[in-house]
Motif scaffolding. Structure first.
Motif, mmCIF file in Angstrom:
data_model
loop_
_atom_site.group_PDB
_atom_site.id
_atom_site.type_symbol
_atom_site.label_atom_id
_atom_site.label_comp_id
_atom_site.label_asym_id
_atom_site.label_seq_id
_atom_site.Cartn_x
_atom_site.Cartn_y
_atom_site.Cartn_z
ATOM 1 N N GLN A 93 0.817 -1.226 0.000
ATOM 2 C CA GLN A 93 0.000 0.000 0.000
ATOM 3 C C GLN A 93 0.845 1.267 0.000
ATOM 4 O O GLN A 93 0.337 2.358 0.261
ATOM 5 C CB GLN A 93 -0.963 -0.018 1.192
ATOM 6 C CG GLN A 93 -1.995 -1.134 1.108
ATOM 7 C CD GLN A 93 -2.907 -1.215 2.320
ATOM 8 O OE1 GLN A 93 -2.962 -0.303 3.144
ATOM 9 N NE2 GLN A 93 -3.618 -2.326 2.454
ATOM 10 N N ASP A 95 1.844 2.900 -2.427
ATOM 11 C CA ASP A 95 1.312 3.863 -3.403
ATOM 12 C C ASP A 95 -0.186 4.111 -3.220
ATOM 13 O O ASP A 95 -0.831 4.684 -4.105
ATOM 14 C CB ASP A 95 1.614 3.364 -4.818
ATOM 15 C CG ASP A 95 3.119 3.275 -5.061
ATOM 16 O OD1 ASP A 95 3.812 4.290 -4.854
ATOM 17 O OD2 ASP A 95 3.620 2.180 -5.398
ATOM 18 N N VAL A 96 -0.718 3.670 -2.075
ATOM 19 C CA VAL A 96 -2.134 3.932 -1.775
ATOM 20 C C VAL A 96 -2.252 5.092 -0.767
ATOM 21 O O VAL A 96 -3.331 5.651 -0.579
ATOM 22 C CB VAL A 96 -2.817 2.645 -1.224
ATOM 23 C CG1 VAL A 96 -4.280 2.880 -0.876
ATOM 24 C CG2 VAL A 96 -2.723 1.507 -2.238
ATOM 25 N N TYR A 111 -9.769 1.686 -3.822
ATOM 26 C CA TYR A 111 -8.321 1.911 -4.019
ATOM 27 C C TYR A 111 -7.474 0.678 -3.699
ATOM 28 O O TYR A 111 -6.620 0.274 -4.472
ATOM 29 C CB TYR A 111 -7.836 3.070 -3.129
ATOM 30 C CG TYR A 111 -8.426 4.393 -3.510
ATOM 31 C CD1 TYR A 111 -7.962 5.083 -4.626
ATOM 32 C CD2 TYR A 111 -9.450 4.947 -2.759
ATOM 33 C CE1 TYR A 111 -8.515 6.294 -4.984
ATOM 34 C CE2 TYR A 111 -10.001 6.159 -3.107
ATOM 35 C CZ TYR A 111 -9.541 6.830 -4.223
ATOM 36 O OH TYR A 111 -10.091 8.025 -4.577
ATOM 37 N N HIS A 115 -5.527 -2.005 -6.269
ATOM 38 C CA HIS A 115 -4.079 -1.786 -6.298
ATOM 39 C C HIS A 115 -3.313 -3.067 -5.958
ATOM 40 O O HIS A 115 -2.299 -3.390 -6.602
ATOM 41 C CB HIS A 115 -3.703 -0.664 -5.326
ATOM 42 C CG HIS A 115 -2.291 -0.239 -5.468
ATOM 43 N ND1 HIS A 115 -1.863 0.631 -6.452
ATOM 44 C CD2 HIS A 115 -1.184 -0.621 -4.794
ATOM 45 C CE1 HIS A 115 -0.568 0.766 -6.362
ATOM 46 N NE2 HIS A 115 -0.117 0.031 -5.370
ATOM 47 N N GLN A 118 -1.960 -6.031 -8.348
ATOM 48 C CA GLN A 118 -0.740 -5.963 -9.160
ATOM 49 C C GLN A 118 0.415 -6.791 -8.604
ATOM 50 O O GLN A 118 1.405 -7.030 -9.292
ATOM 51 C CB GLN A 118 -0.268 -4.507 -9.269
ATOM 52 C CG GLN A 118 -1.284 -3.579 -9.888
ATOM 53 C CD GLN A 118 -0.814 -2.142 -9.776
ATOM 54 O OE1 GLN A 118 -0.053 -1.675 -10.617
ATOM 55 N NE2 GLN A 118 -1.238 -1.455 -8.739
#
Ligand code: GUN
Ligand code: ZN
Length: 454
Positions: A93, A95-96, A111, A115, A118
């Motif tokens: 997370q 990039d969350v 979100y 995410h 990936q």
């Protein structure tokens, strides 16, 4: 200075290194009472098992007499303190962070779950892992109990990178076999449990790595998966367990609908055999007295995640009630629900949360207590007391070097403090990654190595 702190715990260790600076540590790791030495010496050396440990600490002028030929790295004006321990964080997370939503469940749906899909791709997982571990080091966090994703590859990649860096890290494959999108959901419950056992055998206890059985939270696991996880937990008592509990009112209503037989949300985990020592539950906000007492009784611990709780509007951890019940707890960032990797931001947010008096008396946590919750206290919550989170002889040589003059305001404010408490508080309220001049892992300077003064 207690004479114990200069004892040599490991006569066989080699080679010895000295580190001269201020020292901050917890002489009794069970008590949030810090000690500060303005001109100290920390001695580290590698033990026969290959782990670099603290051998001695004390006032420089006294201790150096015992080590006349010691090579010493000198950091005038800086202060050595234990590496921080983050009790709950999600590397996938990274990039969350900062994704706004109307509370936990929409945040997961819109979100976080998309995410995390990936991380079936090892190359992607590796790039994020490397960035994440760099970021932990920049912020002085040397040990973390970390979620991976449902993909076993996400664990392999993280463990391999942490091993390469000689870190003490704990992670696990997330178990989630329902109410999750394709690509993140375990489509075969038995397989998800076999994958968990395979990963335990591959990684748990390898160098300083540990495995955590990781059911995401009750709503995304079938009873079969939760009970299967509990069976594995019984088989491997020194493996950790991590999950979330009682974070958000909508989540709790959902749990009551899905598990009507359980007395409470926490009771769902208890019935599955997932409450025991080395079980760390994030949030623990909306627990009742019986829940808190039960956690205390079995020795499970709470990972208090105040920046996440404020960001997602989840509520306020009840410090007074937890103390009264004897529930053990420590601090966590919960990135990416949490908004910062910085232990200073987390400690500051914990202070703010404890002050809240919504339906209860607010309390003022002392700066030493806040610091302890993110170091020696967090280590105790992980059952890693004596290994990380402190500078006592025998602890592993993972530490940070603080620069209390890192910014003009920090320099000005810390210079005007009269007590240890005031000095620590100024750093908690004003600090961030700039305060971490160096991070040392296993006796190696891995953050800003060029700035050392030997
Ligand atoms: N509950 C279930 N999954 C999550 C998560 O990823 N973050 C937080 N904060 N709570 C959760
Ligand atoms: Zn979390």
């Amino acid at each position: 200075m207690n004479a114990d702190h200069t004892n040599h715990p490991d006569a066989e260790c080699t080679p010895l290194k000295g580190w001269r600076a201020g020292l901050l540590w917890f002489p009794d790791p069970h008590s949030p009472k810090a000690q500060h030495e303005t001109d100290g010496l920390l001695v580290t050396g590698q033990s026969a098992d290959g782990i670099v440990r603290i051998q001695a600490l004390g006032p420089y002028r006294e201790l150096i007499q015992r080590y006349p030929d010691l090579p010493v790295t000198h950091w005038p004006g800086l202060c050595i303190a234990p590496g921080f321990v983050d009790l709950h964080i999600h590397y996938p997370q990274t990039d969350v962070i900062g994704s706004p939503a109307d509370g936990l469940l929409p945040w997961l749906t819109h979100y976080t779950f998309p995410h995390e899909k990936q991380f079936s791709e090892p190359a992607y997982a590796h790039e994020v892992t490397a960035f994440f571990l760099d970021e932990l080091m920049r912020h002085g966090v040397t040990t973390a109990l970390c979620f991976a994703t449902a993909h076993p590859e996400s664990v392999d990649v993280f463990m391999a990178e942490a091993q390469k860096r000689h870190l003490r890290m704990i992670t696990g494959k997330v178990l989630q076999d329902r109410h999750s999108p394709d690509g993140l959901r375990d489509s075969d419950t038995d397989l998800s449990l076999r994958q968990t056992e395979d990963l335990i055998q591959r990684w748990h206890g390898i160098e300083r790595l540990g495995y955590a059985i990781t059911p995401r939270f009750a709503p995304t696991s079938t009873l079969a998966q939760l009970h299967g996880a509990g069976d594995i937990a019984q088989q491997y008592p020194d493996v950790w367990i991590q999950s979330h509990v009682a974070e958000n009112p909508d989540e709790i209503r959902w749990v009551h609908k899905l598990f009507p037989e359980a007395r409470s949300y926490l009771d769902v985990y208890d019935r599955a055999g997932l409450l025991r020592q080395r079980a760390v539950y994030a949030h623990c906000i909306h627990l009742d007295e019986a829940d808190r007492r039960r956690m205390a009784e079995v020795g499970s611990t709470a990972a208090v995640s105040p920046t996440s709780n404020l960001f997602l509007g989840s509520g306020f951890f009840d410090y007074a009630a937890s103390e009264a019940a004897g529930l053990r707890y420590g601090l966590a960032s919960d990135v990416g629900g949490g908004t910062s990797f910085s232990p200073f931001h987390t400690m500051h947010a914990a202070y703010t949360v404890a002050r809240q008096s919504v339906g209860r008396p607010g309390i003022s946590l002392t700066p030493e207590h806040l610091w302890w919750q993110h170091t020696a206290g967090a280590a105790q919550a992980l059952d890693l007391n004596g290994k990380v989170g402190n500078l006592l002889p025998g602890c592993e040589a993972d530490f940070v070097v603080l620069n209390p003059k890192a910014t003009p305001l920090l320099a000005r404010r810390t210079a005007q403090t009269d007590t240890l408490a005031e000095w620590l508080f100024a750093m908690i309220v004003l600090g961030d990654d700039r305060l971490i001049a160096h991070t040392v892992v296993q006796g190696q300077i891995i953050q800003n190595p060029g700035l050392q003064n030997t």
